[in-house]
Design an enzyme around this catalytic site. Structure first.
Site, PDB file in Angstrom:
ATOM      1  N   HIS A 218      78.797 -52.027  50.711  1.00 24.35           N
ATOM      2  CA  HIS A 218      78.792 -53.236  49.901  1.00 24.35           C
ATOM      3  C   HIS A 218      80.115 -53.983  50.009  1.00 24.35           C
ATOM      4  O   HIS A 218      80.149 -55.213  49.956  1.00 24.35           O
ATOM      5  CB  HIS A 218      78.369 -53.039  48.455  1.00 24.35           C
ATOM      6  CG  HIS A 218      77.873 -54.347  47.900  1.00 24.35           C
ATOM      7  ND1 HIS A 218      76.608 -54.837  48.150  1.00 24.35           N
ATOM      8  CD2 HIS A 218      78.499 -55.335  47.212  1.00 24.35           C
ATOM      9  CE1 HIS A 218      76.481 -56.046  47.626  1.00 24.35           C
ATOM     10  NE2 HIS A 218      77.620 -56.370  47.057  1.00 24.35           N
ATOM     11  N   TYR A 222      81.574 -58.259  51.255  1.00 27.42           N
ATOM     12  CA  TYR A 222      82.667 -59.151  50.808  1.00 27.42           C
ATOM     13  C   TYR A 222      83.660 -59.392  51.933  1.00 27.42           C
ATOM     14  O   TYR A 222      84.319 -60.432  51.969  1.00 27.42           O
ATOM     15  CB  TYR A 222      83.307 -58.623  49.519  1.00 27.42           C
ATOM     16  CG  TYR A 222      82.275 -58.637  48.421  1.00 27.42           C
ATOM     17  CD1 TYR A 222      81.738 -59.849  47.976  1.00 27.42           C
ATOM     18  CD2 TYR A 222      81.737 -57.464  47.899  1.00 27.42           C
ATOM     19  CE1 TYR A 222      80.727 -59.893  47.041  1.00 27.42           C
ATOM     20  CE2 TYR A 222      80.724 -57.499  46.960  1.00 27.42           C
ATOM     21  CZ  TYR A 222      80.214 -58.713  46.542  1.00 27.42           C
ATOM     22  OH  TYR A 222      79.192 -58.745  45.629  1.00 27.42           O
ATOM     23  N   PHE A 373      69.603 -61.415  51.445  1.00 27.78           N
ATOM     24  CA  PHE A 373      70.826 -61.418  52.254  1.00 27.78           C
ATOM     25  C   PHE A 373      70.848 -62.499  53.329  1.00 27.78           C
ATOM     26  O   PHE A 373      71.921 -62.803  53.851  1.00 27.78           O
ATOM     27  CB  PHE A 373      71.193 -60.021  52.754  1.00 27.78           C
ATOM     28  CG  PHE A 373      70.317 -59.340  53.758  1.00 27.78           C
ATOM     29  CD1 PHE A 373      70.206 -59.815  55.041  1.00 27.78           C
ATOM     30  CD2 PHE A 373      69.661 -58.168  53.420  1.00 27.78           C
ATOM     31  CE1 PHE A 373      69.443 -59.147  55.976  1.00 27.78           C
ATOM     32  CE2 PHE A 373      68.893 -57.487  54.339  1.00 27.78           C
ATOM     33  CZ  PHE A 373      68.781 -57.981  55.628  1.00 27.78           C
ATOM     34  N   HIS A 374      69.701 -63.135  53.599  1.00 27.64           N
ATOM     35  CA  HIS A 374      69.808 -64.276  54.511  1.00 27.64           C
ATOM     36  C   HIS A 374      70.369 -65.503  53.783  1.00 27.64           C
ATOM     37  O   HIS A 374      70.830 -66.434  54.421  1.00 27.64           O
ATOM     38  CB  HIS A 374      68.466 -64.568  55.192  1.00 27.64           C
ATOM     39  CG  HIS A 374      68.218 -63.629  56.343  1.00 27.64           C
ATOM     40  ND1 HIS A 374      67.648 -62.397  56.182  1.00 27.64           N
ATOM     41  CD2 HIS A 374      68.529 -63.724  57.671  1.00 27.64           C
ATOM     42  CE1 HIS A 374      67.592 -61.770  57.353  1.00 27.64           C
ATOM     43  NE2 HIS A 374      68.126 -62.558  58.275  1.00 27.64           N
ATOM     44  N   ARG A 435      60.199 -54.286  53.800  1.00 28.73           N
ATOM     45  CA  ARG A 435      61.158 -54.738  54.797  1.00 28.73           C
ATOM     46  C   ARG A 435      61.121 -53.768  55.977  1.00 28.73           C
ATOM     47  O   ARG A 435      60.468 -52.732  55.907  1.00 28.73           O
ATOM     48  CB  ARG A 435      62.578 -54.805  54.190  1.00 28.73           C
ATOM     49  CG  ARG A 435      63.162 -53.449  53.844  1.00 28.73           C
ATOM     50  CD  ARG A 435      64.514 -53.521  53.154  1.00 28.73           C
ATOM     51  NE  ARG A 435      65.587 -53.862  54.076  1.00 28.73           N
ATOM     52  CZ  ARG A 435      66.890 -53.612  53.855  1.00 28.73           C
ATOM     53  NH1 ARG A 435      67.265 -52.986  52.738  1.00 28.73           N
ATOM     54  NH2 ARG A 435      67.806 -53.968  54.709  1.00 28.73           N
ATOM     55  N   ARG A 436      61.814 -54.073  57.056  1.00 31.02           N
ATOM     56  CA  ARG A 436      61.989 -53.184  58.202  1.00 31.02           C
ATOM     57  C   ARG A 436      60.680 -52.550  58.675  1.00 31.02           C
ATOM     58  O   ARG A 436      60.604 -51.349  58.926  1.00 31.02           O
ATOM     59  CB  ARG A 436      62.960 -52.053  57.837  1.00 31.02           C
ATOM     60  CG  ARG A 436      64.357 -52.548  57.561  1.00 31.02           C
ATOM     61  CD  ARG A 436      65.294 -51.465  57.163  1.00 31.02           C
ATOM     62  NE  ARG A 436      66.673 -51.841  57.425  1.00 31.02           N
ATOM     63  CZ  ARG A 436      67.720 -51.103  57.118  1.00 31.02           C
ATOM     64  NH1 ARG A 436      67.559 -49.939  56.536  1.00 31.02           N
ATOM     65  NH2 ARG A 436      68.938 -51.512  57.414  1.00 31.02           N
TER      66      ARG A 436
HETATM   67 FE1  HAS Z   1      73.914 -58.378  48.020  1.00 28.21          FE
HETATM   68  C1  HAS Z   1      71.744 -55.877  48.995  1.00 28.21           C
HETATM   69  C2  HAS Z   1      73.689 -57.360  44.773  1.00 28.21           C
HETATM   70  C3  HAS Z   1      76.277 -60.727  47.092  1.00 28.21           C
HETATM   71  C4  HAS Z   1      74.531 -59.035  51.335  1.00 28.21           C
HETATM   72  N1  HAS Z   1      73.233 -57.626  49.810  1.00 28.21           N
HETATM   73  C5  HAS Z   1      72.326 -56.618  49.988  1.00 28.21           C
HETATM   74  C6  HAS Z   1      72.109 -56.424  51.388  1.00 28.21           C
HETATM   75  C7  HAS Z   1      72.922 -57.294  52.065  1.00 28.21           C
HETATM   76  C8  HAS Z   1      73.637 -58.048  51.049  1.00 28.21           C
HETATM   77  C9  HAS Z   1      73.090 -57.425  53.563  1.00 28.21           C
HETATM   78  O1  HAS Z   1      72.790 -54.854  43.282  1.00 28.21           O
HETATM   79  C10 HAS Z   1      71.104 -55.450  52.024  1.00 28.21           C
HETATM   80  C11 HAS Z   1      71.731 -54.159  52.411  1.00 28.21           C
HETATM   81  C12 HAS Z   1      70.693 -53.271  53.093  1.00 28.21           C
HETATM   82  O2  HAS Z   1      70.478 -53.458  54.292  1.00 28.21           O
HETATM   83  O3  HAS Z   1      70.083 -52.457  52.410  1.00 28.21           O
HETATM   84  N2  HAS Z   1      74.756 -58.960  46.263  1.00 28.21           N
HETATM   85  C13 HAS Z   1      74.509 -58.446  45.049  1.00 28.21           C
HETATM   86  C14 HAS Z   1      75.275 -59.160  44.036  1.00 28.21           C
HETATM   87  C15 HAS Z   1      76.011 -60.110  44.706  1.00 28.21           C
HETATM   88  C16 HAS Z   1      75.690 -59.967  46.107  1.00 28.21           C
HETATM   89  C17 HAS Z   1      75.279 -58.921  42.560  1.00 28.21           C
HETATM   90  N3  HAS Z   1      75.144 -59.636  49.020  1.00 28.21           N
HETATM   91  C18 HAS Z   1      76.058 -60.500  48.449  1.00 28.21           C
HETATM   92  C19 HAS Z   1      76.798 -61.169  49.481  1.00 28.21           C
HETATM   93  C20 HAS Z   1      76.306 -60.694  50.687  1.00 28.21           C
HETATM   94  C21 HAS Z   1      75.274 -59.730  50.369  1.00 28.21           C
HETATM   95  C22 HAS Z   1      77.894 -62.180  49.226  1.00 28.21           C
HETATM   96  C23 HAS Z   1      76.690 -61.010  52.084  1.00 28.21           C
HETATM   97  C24 HAS Z   1      77.670 -61.779  52.423  1.00 28.21           C
HETATM   98  N4  HAS Z   1      72.891 -56.915  47.063  1.00 28.21           N
HETATM   99  C25 HAS Z   1      73.001 -56.626  45.746  1.00 28.21           C
HETATM  100  C26 HAS Z   1      72.260 -55.382  45.475  1.00 28.21           C
HETATM  101  C27 HAS Z   1      71.713 -54.951  46.678  1.00 28.21           C
HETATM  102  C28 HAS Z   1      72.119 -55.938  47.658  1.00 28.21           C
HETATM  103  C29 HAS Z   1      72.103 -54.679  44.192  1.00 28.21           C
HETATM  104  C30 HAS Z   1      70.883 -53.667  46.933  1.00 28.21           C
HETATM  105  C31 HAS Z   1      69.459 -53.877  46.671  1.00 28.21           C
HETATM  106  C32 HAS Z   1      68.600 -52.717  47.124  1.00 28.21           C
HETATM  107  O4  HAS Z   1      67.761 -52.304  46.338  1.00 28.21           O
HETATM  108  O5  HAS Z   1      68.715 -52.225  48.258  1.00 28.21           O
HETATM  109  C33 HAS Z   1      77.005 -61.065  44.054  1.00 28.21           C
HETATM  110  O6  HAS Z   1      78.253 -60.986  44.697  1.00 28.21           O
HETATM  111  C34 HAS Z   1      76.508 -62.469  44.062  1.00 28.21           C
HETATM  112  C35 HAS Z   1      77.395 -63.372  43.231  1.00 28.21           C
HETATM  113  C36 HAS Z   1      77.161 -64.803  43.592  1.00 28.21           C
HETATM  114  C37 HAS Z   1      77.011 -65.812  42.737  1.00 28.21           C
HETATM  115  C38 HAS Z   1      76.750 -67.207  43.280  1.00 28.21           C
HETATM  116  C39 HAS Z   1      77.869 -68.175  43.019  1.00 28.21           C
HETATM  117  C40 HAS Z   1      77.546 -69.497  43.645  1.00 28.21           C
HETATM  118  C41 HAS Z   1      78.395 -70.240  44.399  1.00 28.21           C
HETATM  119  C42 HAS Z   1      77.901 -71.532  44.984  1.00 28.21           C
HETATM  120  C43 HAS Z   1      78.249 -72.730  44.114  1.00 28.21           C
HETATM  121  C44 HAS Z   1      77.796 -73.978  44.801  1.00 28.21           C
HETATM  122  C45 HAS Z   1      78.416 -75.168  44.731  1.00 28.21           C
HETATM  123  C46 HAS Z   1      77.958 -76.273  45.644  1.00 28.21           C
HETATM  124  C47 HAS Z   1      79.613 -75.436  43.919  1.00 28.21           C
HETATM  125  C48 HAS Z   1      77.088 -65.610  41.288  1.00 28.21           C
HETATM  126  C49 HAS Z   1      79.816 -69.872  44.648  1.00 28.21           C
HETATM  127  C50 HAS Z   1      76.820 -77.031  45.102  1.00 28.21           C
HETATM  128  C51 HAS Z   1      76.446 -78.005  46.157  1.00 28.21           C
HETATM  129  C52 HAS Z   1      75.334 -78.701  46.244  1.00 28.21           C
HETATM  130  C53 HAS Z   1      75.115 -79.641  47.354  1.00 28.21           C
HETATM  131  C54 HAS Z   1      74.288 -78.567  45.178  1.00 28.21           C
END
Ligand code: HAS
Length: 578
Positions: A218, A222, A373-374, A435-436
């Site tokens: 995990h 990051y 994750f995509h 998946r997979r």
């Molecule tokens: Fe995740 C599984 C929880 C972030 C990638 N994650 C995965 C897997 C991948 C992955 C590859 O809790 C699969 C692994 C596998 O093969 O088994 N993930 C989270 C949480 C976050 C999170 C809580 N993941 C990521 C990021 C990844 C990533 C970043 C890649 C870079 N994830 C999980 C969990 C699993 C998981 C479980 C396991 C599930 C299972 O059962 O297997 C947090 O970090 C997310 C926080 C993000 C936010 C969003 C903030 C929004 C922003 C955009 C603002 C936009 C603006 C612009 C200002 C709170 C910053 C607006 C503009 C306009 C034009 C409207």
């Protein structure tokens, strides 16, 4: 800033090699949606089987591209902001270790001897060269951290009262996270998997291997994300025509990642029976903690964009969104970064669903996961990587962008593709689509008794979105390599669009020093992970069977087959492959 020829070359190769490999990575992405939609109803195509393709897709796109880019981008940011070039010999050593490692792992995957997916969980077993290659890639990527830290200490001595540039802070935080988390992967690979793959060890504790993997896994996400965050804080406000709303918010977010990126890996193991409930609940809470730096980022960057939009004449509440330079070919990087941010809203929300251990039961191991994750790794991460690779290459080489109008629409095409693709996967996941899995062999084959018609629309959406993503990806490769094959016509210099801070925030020593954060990081890691490793050693469950290096079948099975039916070993291998 002018870079030395040698450093320029390292950066060119570190951008060019993974982008060339990306052609294989995205081809296998397209094949995935084709198999899954049932267009192909067979185990292999063009002599590459489904799992071989899926392994190539994951390893090239998520491990090789991201690691090479992080190192190249790190060299550029450190040199630019500290005005000091990294040591060239060490930079080349790091490059060669990563490249040799990649070639070894690529050989194993292409030869069909390492179809173990990017998570390489035992009892799936790869050829020893796959593990060795992975270890070399990791070790190669460690080297720059030690050299950059030396440059940083030197700079600090010369500028004791100046705030550490945010991009330098981000790069160092990112590689510290990477160094700590990869220690677990190195242990898993070198101590558990490699001796077992060589046939020297009869078994492996599968739960321990998975726990070590996710200690790394995990934090790995990051390590992918932080280069994009460095771009959002340091370059996006300037590209939008404004200023960074708060530099301090960026520092808090980056140190937050240092604390919470690693001790959350058990959220991938909510369904592993060997890990006890208390450990799972604690790491689930920490997972909500790791979302806080992203929420801080969302508000800070939105405020920076609002400031930019108002400066460009926006009046109404949300009117600033319409004033941003979405299609400006001179600021094409803006298009890549804003598209990534937009996708991350959905990537983040789906991540919060995964993080809750109850909701996780519904989505774990379903198509929902690749849907999530995509919109993260193939969202802000991938778009940041390709946009910045093109930007850096064009600036450092002095070559104009090939097809600039195409370059600026690629990220929007990618966003359309991902939104359709991830909608299909997320919807499918909620109605049980795994998946997979090569769905075309059974569930998406109308002639098969397991045919599941509910998954026809979801996989068709996946096919449509995936095809659009493939087109966008190929267009990018045309633009990037088209730029590479042009003649240099402008001044070659490393220039980065650095954002000024909107407010004059004073330097607070706590947010300009690594020591207190490293101590806190160590304490949280011990509290979160010692019980998890104790669980994994106390309740290991069944171990992986014994293998010999060249046989994909466990020793016992091969022996039983040849004892009972007098089947020679070679036939047993063919059966296993099929
Ligand atoms: Fe995740 C599984 C929880 C972030 C990638 N994650 C995965 C897997 C991948 C992955 C590859 O809790 C699969 C692994 C596998 O093969 O088994 N993930 C989270 C949480 C976050 C999170 C809580 N993941 C990521 C990021 C990844 C990533 C970043 C890649 C870079 N994830 C999980 C969990 C699993 C998981 C479980 C396991 C599930 C299972 O059962 O297997 C947090 O970090 C997310 C926080 C993000 C936010 C969003 C903030 C929004 C922003 C955009 C603002 C936009 C603006 C612009 C200002 C709170 C910053 C607006 C503009 C306009 C034009 C409207």
């Amino acid at each position: 800033m002018q870079l030395s020829k040698s450093l320029k070359r390292v950066i060119y190769w570190e951008l060019g090699i993974p982008l060339a490999l990306l052609s294989i990575g995205i081809y296998h992405g397209l094949m995935q949606v084709i198999y899954r939609a049932g267009v192909l109803q067979q185990p292999a195509f063009a002599k590459l089987d489904y799992y071989q393709g899926l392994t190539l897709h994951g390893v090239i796109n998520a491990i090789v591209l991201t690691t090479f880019f992080a190192v190249a981008f790190g060299h550029a940011t450190i040199a630019f902001f500290l005005k000091k070039e990294p040591n060239k010999k060490l930079a080349w050593l790091s490059f060669w270790l990563m490249t040799i490692g990649t070639v070894m792992a690529a050989w194993a995957m292409l030869a069909g001897k390492a179809s173990v997916l990017y998570t390489f969980y035992p009892p799936l077993k790869a050829h020893p060269l796959f593990y060795l290659g992975t270890a070399l890639l990791i070790v190669g990527s460690w080297i720059p951290l030690f050299d950059w830290s030396r440059l940083y200490r030197e700079w600090k001595r010369e500028n004791p009262d100046t705030k550490t540039p945010l991009a330098v802070l981000g790069t160092l935080v990112n590689f510290i996270i990477w160094f700590v988390c990869t220690l677990a992967a190195a242990y898993e690979v070198l101590v558990l998997l490699l001796p077992w793959a060589m046939g020297w060890k009869t078994t492996v504790n599968v739960t321990l291997a998975r726990t070590l993997f996710w200690f790394f896994g995990h934090a790995l996400v990051y390590f992918w994300l932080l280069p994009a965050y460095i771009m959002f804080y340091n370059f996006l406000p300037k590209l939008a025509g404004g200023k960074l709303f708060s530099d301090m918010a960026g520092r808090i977010a980056l140190f937050g990642f240092l604390l919470f990126s690693i001790p959350v890996g058990v959220h991938h193991q909510f369904s592993d029976p060997s890990i006890t409930k208390g450990v799972k609940i604690f790491q689930s809470l920490l997972t909500f903690g790791v979302a806080i730096p992203s929420f801080i980022t969302a508000f800070t960057i939105a405020a920076s964009l609002e400031y930019a939009g108002r400066r460009r004449g926006a009046k109404s509440l949300l009117g600033y969104f319409s004033k941003l330079p979405y299609l400006d070919t001179n600021r094409f990087l803006f298009a890549y970064l804003i598209s990534g941010l937009f996708l991350f809203i959905f990537g983040g929300l789906t991540g919060m669903v995964n993080a809750s251990s109850e909701l996780n039961n519904v989505v774990h191991n379903t198509a929902w996961l690749p849907g999530h994750f995509h919109m993260t790794v193939a969202g802000p991460v991938f778009l940041g990587i390709i946009g910045m690779s093109l930007y850096l290459y064009s600036k450092i080489s002095g070559k104009k962008i090939f097809l600039p109008k195409v370059a600026v629409i690629i990220p929007y095409l990618w966003v359309i593709g991902i939104l359709i693709f991830s909608t299909g996967l997320s919807w499918g996941g909620l109605i049980g689509e795994p998946r997979r899995t090569n769905l075309g062999m059974t569930y998406l084959n109308p002639k098969d008794p397991l045919f599941t018609p509910e998954w026809v629309p979801t996989t068709l959406l996946g096919l449509l979105g995936g095809t659009i993503m493939f087109i966008a990806g190929m267009l990018f490769l045309v633009v990037f390599f088209g730029t590479m094959f042009r003649k240099a016509t402008q001044e070659a210099a490393l220039e980065l669009p650095v954002s000024e801070s909107l407010h004059n925030e004073r330097r607070i020593p706590l947010f300009d020093s690594f020591k207190p954060w490293l101590v806190a990081m160590a304490v949280i890691l011990v509290v979160a992970y010692v019980p998890a490793f104790m669980d994994a050693t106390k309740n290991p469950g069944p171990g992986a069977p014994q293998f010999t290096p060249d046989n994909p079948m466990p020793v016992q099975t091969t022996k039983a087959l040849s004892d009972n039916n007098a089947i020679p070993d070679k036939t047993a291998i063919t059966i296993a492959k099929e």
